[in-house]
Design a protein around this motif. Structure first.
Motif, PDB file in Angstrom:
ATOM      1  N   GLN A  73       1.117  60.355  73.204  1.00  0.00           N
ATOM      2  CA  GLN A  73       2.142  61.347  73.460  1.00  0.00           C
ATOM      3  C   GLN A  73       1.848  62.325  74.571  1.00  0.00           C
ATOM      4  N   ALA A  74       0.528  62.605  74.798  1.00  0.00           N
ATOM      5  CA  ALA A  74       0.220  63.181  75.783  1.00  0.00           C
ATOM      6  C   ALA A  74       0.549  62.583  77.294  1.00  0.00           C
ATOM      7  N   ALA A  75       0.229  61.528  77.278  1.00  0.00           N
ATOM      8  CA  ALA A  75       1.027  60.439  78.308  1.00  0.00           C
ATOM      9  C   ALA A  75       2.335  60.759  78.790  1.00  0.00           C
ATOM     10  N   LYS A  76       2.943  60.586  77.655  1.00  0.00           N
ATOM     11  CA  LYS A  76       4.776  60.977  77.760  1.00  0.00           C
ATOM     12  C   LYS A  76       4.945  62.353  78.024  1.00  0.00           C
ATOM     13  N   LEU A  77       4.017  63.449  77.496  1.00  0.00           N
ATOM     14  CA  LEU A  77       4.442  64.683  78.158  1.00  0.00           C
ATOM     15  C   LEU A  77       3.993  64.820  79.542  1.00  0.00           C
ATOM     16  N   ALA A  78       2.990  64.065  80.140  1.00  0.00           N
ATOM     17  CA  ALA A  78       2.612  64.207  81.520  1.00  0.00           C
ATOM     18  C   ALA A  78       3.832  63.840  82.295  1.00  0.00           C
ATOM     19  N   LYS A  79       4.361  62.500  81.796  1.00  0.00           N
ATOM     20  CA  LYS A  79       5.549  62.104  82.632  1.00  0.00           C
ATOM     21  C   LYS A  79       6.754  63.201  82.595  1.00  0.00           C
ATOM     22  N   HIS A  80       7.018  63.720  81.446  1.00  0.00           N
ATOM     23  CA  HIS A  80       8.069  64.448  81.346  1.00  0.00           C
ATOM     24  C   HIS A  80       8.025  65.837  82.343  1.00  0.00           C
ATOM     25  N   ILE A  81       6.596  66.238  82.172  1.00  0.00           N
ATOM     26  CA  ILE A  81       6.437  67.514  83.157  1.00  0.00           C
ATOM     27  C   ILE A  81       6.646  67.255  84.547  1.00  0.00           C
ATOM     28  N   LYS A  82       6.206  65.773  85.149  1.00  0.00           N
ATOM     29  CA  LYS A  82       6.400  65.539  86.285  1.00  0.00           C
ATOM     30  C   LYS A  82       7.842  65.400  86.642  1.00  0.00           C
ATOM     31  N   THR A  83       8.527  64.867  85.872  1.00  0.00           N
ATOM     32  CA  THR A  83      10.102  64.618  86.117  1.00  0.00           C
ATOM     33  C   THR A  83      10.752  65.979  85.970  1.00  0.00           C
ATOM     34  N   VAL A  84      10.392  66.912  85.254  1.00  0.00           N
ATOM     35  CA  VAL A  84      11.005  68.397  85.142  1.00  0.00           C
ATOM     36  C   VAL A  84      10.666  68.998  86.891  1.00  0.00           C
ATOM     37  N   LEU A  85       9.331  68.883  87.140  1.00  0.00           N
ATOM     38  CA  LEU A  85       9.213  69.458  88.397  1.00  0.00           C
ATOM     39  C   LEU A  85       9.852  68.838  89.708  1.00  0.00           C
ATOM     40  N   ASN A  86       9.834  67.538  89.369  1.00  0.00           N
ATOM     41  CA  ASN A  86      10.595  66.946  90.850  1.00  0.00           C
ATOM     42  C   ASN A  86      12.062  67.393  90.721  1.00  0.00           C
ATOM     43  N   THR A  87      12.496  67.247  89.406  1.00  0.00           N
ATOM     44  CA  THR A  87      14.154  67.790  89.385  1.00  0.00           C
ATOM     45  C   THR A  87      14.222  68.980  89.926  1.00  0.00           C
ATOM     46  N   TYR A  88      13.451  70.019  89.568  1.00  0.00           N
ATOM     47  CA  TYR A  88      13.605  71.419  89.956  1.00  0.00           C
ATOM     48  C   TYR A  88      13.691  71.535  91.439  1.00  0.00           C
ATOM     49  N   ASN A  89      12.625  70.822  92.148  1.00  0.00           N
ATOM     50  CA  ASN A  89      12.253  70.706  93.741  1.00  0.00           C
ATOM     51  C   ASN A  89      13.380  70.033  94.349  1.00  0.00           C
ATOM     52  N   GLN A  90      13.902  68.974  93.827  1.00  0.00           N
ATOM     53  CA  GLN A  90      14.940  68.112  94.420  1.00  0.00           C
ATOM     54  C   GLN A  90      16.130  68.915  94.519  1.00  0.00           C
ATOM     55  N   SER A  91      16.341  70.035  93.550  1.00  0.00           N
ATOM     56  CA  SER A  91      17.595  70.708  93.345  1.00  0.00           C
ATOM     57  C   SER A  91      17.566  72.026  94.347  1.00  0.00           C
ATOM     58  N   GLY A  92      16.251  72.071  94.994  1.00  0.00           N
ATOM     59  CA  GLY A  92      16.059  73.115  95.893  1.00  0.00           C
ATOM     60  C   GLY A  92      15.321  74.436  95.259  1.00  0.00           C
TER      61      GLY A  92
END
Length: 861
Positions: free
Chosen positions: A195-214
């Protein structure tokens, strides 16, 4: 207008247009290649700006930002500071957003994520060497970092949905995700690590989404419940890819940071219903004896169990006491007092060393039909409004670390066959040499033909011991210094509490099942500063050699009976719940542990001041005492947020219960230490002395923080100065009715003042909120009629010539005489112990001098 004037005007306008067209403000670009349009106030992210000017000799005057601040690589920019471009005609700036955004600063974005923003406007004035100045500006958005909601055992997106919805109504962006993997038959796919590995992936996705949106962002916040806190801690410990973690705050609600003990049969009943194939591994990992807790809590004594770049907070709950379901029941007859747990997680398991801890009363662990039936008067923690309000407060302020409580568990000595392991999943290891330092909160000790002695200490102070005779096996969960839980699986053990009010044992006797959750307790014992022995051989037995014991017998049908055992008495309980009284020690045990003789030696040694034990016949005396009266003093209350109550003859330190209006008071005190600077001596000790008044209630502790900014006697709660984030020290307040001068050691603070490490703006005394406590203590102020009781500082100076030898010339001083005689008698007793059995004469002489010295010393104090 003649032609010359027209041409000049045209030329001037041309210069202005040329300057305007050449002026550029470029903002740092995102991974999409476009400039960022916003930035998150996450405490880490900054935005780079570059201003290009046409005139290399021109200047840029920068106005203060609306929210954050601007700086160059050399530091913060002052409001009237004019900046010059470099050789390329550019000025490089760094924008730092505020640490937090308030509700009134945010407006809706009409977007899914982020949903709320504050608009920052940076305004500049360009001043060319020729021509008029030119004003220009740049705008971008500020947003709060998103809060990831991490559910607990058997949970999902709905587990924290109500808390998430409330936070969204308070202008936070929250994200719900499910971390269990229910699409596979592999039970390890839903382990805490998976579950921690899945959380790590989710955090990375969230940060990338924010940065991609400016939106530039580096960190998220995490709000977790129960096992979700363990998942989050595992991510921070194992899956964080960078030295700079991607999490700003970790707020844990009802998280078993030291595991769920085997003694909670309620937990077993609840968890057993969820043991589907994808929950089995996670259920096993909740057991306090699982290796994952050694991984998560390794180095907790020294603060290595946390990431220093992450802000942690633990919110725990305690429920009502219920006569049938409560673990300790009404052993001492008080059903109105709060229990020790929320029905699943004990407050001691939730607590983390050095981490801010908040305790809420009348709370159950989660929303579940089973818990609601058992605890009908308690609110589910994830759905309670008090939990939500506290989470919001923690998301909007810095959460400092607390001073560490150093707790130690050591197998000090042993003889014969003694075995040990640090988790229930490991193999037994034979102990070849002593002492063995148990660097974790769980341990198992087993003896065959041998015996062992276990010591427990808090901040280096030895407070208790367990003596383990042959053919015995025990499990120990040392979740916090306040409580040590011991399961005597077989055999017997002796428990000795040496120092009062520093810790306590809870012992459980019972039968193990095939799974840890199927353990059936048969008896439960709590000690009150006592020496007692328990046996789990033919029935469950306990006998008090000294002090009182609480005893609870539990029959096979779950019915409970509670007793209070006095000194010199014991009880035995059978499987059917029958109780038999034990009148002599020999009825429960015949073992004589030689190690106990050495333990008594240690106990008596701990009663001698450390300077005596280490220095022999040489003692140290402060050569001079400086007495300094308070210069300025102020008492602030959250009830007087905008009012100044003026001079009072007393100051108060007060704290209301956490579940009532959070009134508290602080005491600000300042002293002039300039007279200390001409001293050639070194400081031996510095104490703050306060004189208590009689009107006091409750018990509690205070923290001492240095004040970092100036203040005067007109300050109020809303304008109080800035204080340090780390406490210098923590002290227990004097007991109710104790009117002796209360002394607080502030030696480190005075040293920092004199050495110039921090400015002397005084210090503040702040009440400590823990375990739902409330208290009030009144002290004499600088306006008290009796000047001798005013707040003061005593500075003890120590010169090289302050060491004095105890010899015949000093026999007139009774204190030194007693020191010397005491040490002589003590040494004779130790020599007798080390060579053979101590004689009655040597021990009696030592005890006599010790008693006389104690009486004199206490009177002297």
């Amino acid at each position: 207008m003649n032609k010359k004037r027209i041409c000049a005007l045209i030329g001037f306008l041309f210069l202005i247009l040329r300057s305007a067209s050449a002026l550029e403000v470029n903002i740092e670009k995102s991974t999409s290649g476009l400039p960022f349009t916003g930035i998150a106030a996450d405490g880490t992210s900054t935005l780079e700006l570059e201003i290009s000017v046409p005139d290399k000799n021109g200047k840029i005057l920068i106005n203060n930002p609306t929210f954050g601040l601007l700086k160059t690589s050399e530091g913060r920019i002052n409001a009237s500071q004019k900046l010059s471009p470099d050789s390329d005609g550019k000025i490089k700036l760094i924008y730092q957003p505020p640490a937090y955004l308030s509700d009134d600063q945010l407006t809706s974005t009409n977007c899914a994520t982020p949903s709320w923003k504050a608009q920052e406007c940076l305004s500049f004035e360009y001043i060319p060497t020729v021509g008029h100045s030119l004003n220009f500006s740049k705008k971008f958005d500020l947003v709060r970092p998103p809060a990831l909601m991490v559910h607990g055992f058997t949970g999902g997106r709905q587990s924290l949905a109500s808390l998430s919805a409330w936070l969204q109504s308070q202008k936070f962006d929250t994200l719900l995700e499910e971390y269990y993997n229910k699409e596979t038959s592999d039970r390890f796919d839903s382990s805490i690590e998976a579950q921690a590995a899945k959380l790590a992936k989710h955090i990375k996705t969230v940060l990338n989404t924010y940065n991609q949106s400016g939106i530039k962002i580096a960190k998220v916040d995490i709000v977790s419940h129960s096992m979700g806190g363990l998942v989050s801690r595992t991510y921070l410990r194992q899956w964080s890819e960078d030295y700079e973690p991607r999490v700003r705050k970790l707020i844990m609600i009802a998280t078993p940071n030291h595991g769920v003990p085997w003694i909670e049969k309620i937990v077993g009943n609840v968890l057993a219903q969820f043991l589907a194939k994808y929950h089995q591994e996670a259920a096993n990992q909740l057991f306090c004896g699982n290796p994952i807790f050694r991984f998560l809590n390794k180095g907790e004594r020294w603060g290595k169990h946390v990431n220093g770049l992450v802000q942690y907070a633990v919110i725990a709950g305690v429920r009502h006491r219920y006569p049938y379901w409560d673990v300790m029941g009404n052993v001492l007859g008080d059903l109105s007092a709060a229990a020790e747990d929320d029905g699943v997680v004990t407050k001691d398991s939730a607590r983390m060393n050095g981490v801010q801890f908040f305790l809420l009363g009348q709370m159950a662990h989660t929303y579940a039909p089973e818990l609601q039936r058992m605890f009908p008067q308690d609110e589910p923690m994830p759905r309670a409004s008090r939990t939500a309000v506290l989470v919001k407060k923690l998301l909007l302020r810095n959460i400092p670390f607390l001073p560490l409580k150093s707790s130690e568990m050591t197998i000090k000595r042993g003889e014969g066959e003694v075995y040990f392991k640090k988790s229930s999943f490991e193999e037994w290891q034979s102990i070849a040499s002593y002492p063995v330092d148990i660097e974790c909160s769980f341990g198992m000790v087993k003896t065959a033909s041998g015996s062992a002695l276990l010591n427990f200490a808090i901040r280096g102070s030895h407070w208790s011991s367990i003596m383990v005779p042959p053919e015995t096996e025990i499990q120990i969960a040392y979740a916090s210094p306040e409580l040590v839980r011991v399961f005597v699986k077989k055999g017997e053990a002796r428990f000795v509490s040496i120092k009062k009010d520093q810790g306590r044992f809870e012992i459980v006797l019972g039968q193990e099942g095939n799974d840890w959750m199927q353990f059936a307790p048969r008896a439960r014992i709590g000690n009150i500063d006592s020496d007692f022995i328990v046996s789990n051989k033919d029935g469950c037995k306990v006998f008090s050699l000294e002090g009182k014991l609480s005893f609870q017998s539990i029959a096979e049908d779950g019915s409970k009976k509670n007793f209070l055992i006095p000194s010199g008495k014991g009880l035995e309980t059978t499987l059917n719940g029958k109780i038999k009284e034990i009148n002599t020690f020999s009825e429960i045990s015949a073992f004589e542990n030689d190690l106990f003789r050495d333990q008594k030696h240690d106990q008596e040694k701990s009663d001698i001041p450390e300077e005596l034990a280490s220095q022999g016949s040489t003692v140290f005396e402060a050569s001079e005492i400086s007495l300094v009266e308070a210069e300025v003093e102020k008492n602030l209350s959250s009830d007087w947020a905008t009012n100044n109550k003026g001079a009072k003859p007393h100051v108060a330190i007060m704290l209301n219960p956490q579940d009532s209006p959070s009134t508290q008071t602080k005491i600000f005190i300042r002293f002039d230490h300039s007279t200390f600077l001409n001293k050639t001596s070194s400081i031996a000790k510095t104490v703050l002395e306060l004189s208590p008044l009689s009107n006091s209630e409750g018990e509690g502790s205070v923290d001492i923080f240095p004040v970092l900014t100036p203040w005067n006697d007109d300050i109020i709660w809303n304008t109080q100065p800035m204080i340090a984030t780390l406490s210098l020290n923590r002290f227990s307040l004097p007991k109710k009715g104790d009117l002796n001068p209360f002394q607080i050691d502030i030696t480190p603070l005075l040293q920092k003042w004199i050495e110039g490490q921090i400015p002397n703006y005084g210090f503040v005394i702040v009440p400590v909120r823990e375990e739902g406590n409330s208290f009030v203590r009144f002290f004499c102020s600088t306006n008290y009629s009796n000047l001798e009781k005013n707040p003061k500082i005593r500075v003890f100076w120590d010169r090289a010539d302050s060491k004095k030898k105890i010899d015949e010339s000093m026999k007139s001083d009774i204190q030194y005489t007693l020191y010397g005689e005491l040490l002589t008698a003590k040494k004779a007793y130790y020599d007798a112990v080390n060579s053979s059995a101590p004689t009655k004469e040597t021990f009696s002489k030592y005890q006599t001098y010790k008693k006389i010295y104690d009486q004199f010393y206490n009177k002297k104090q």
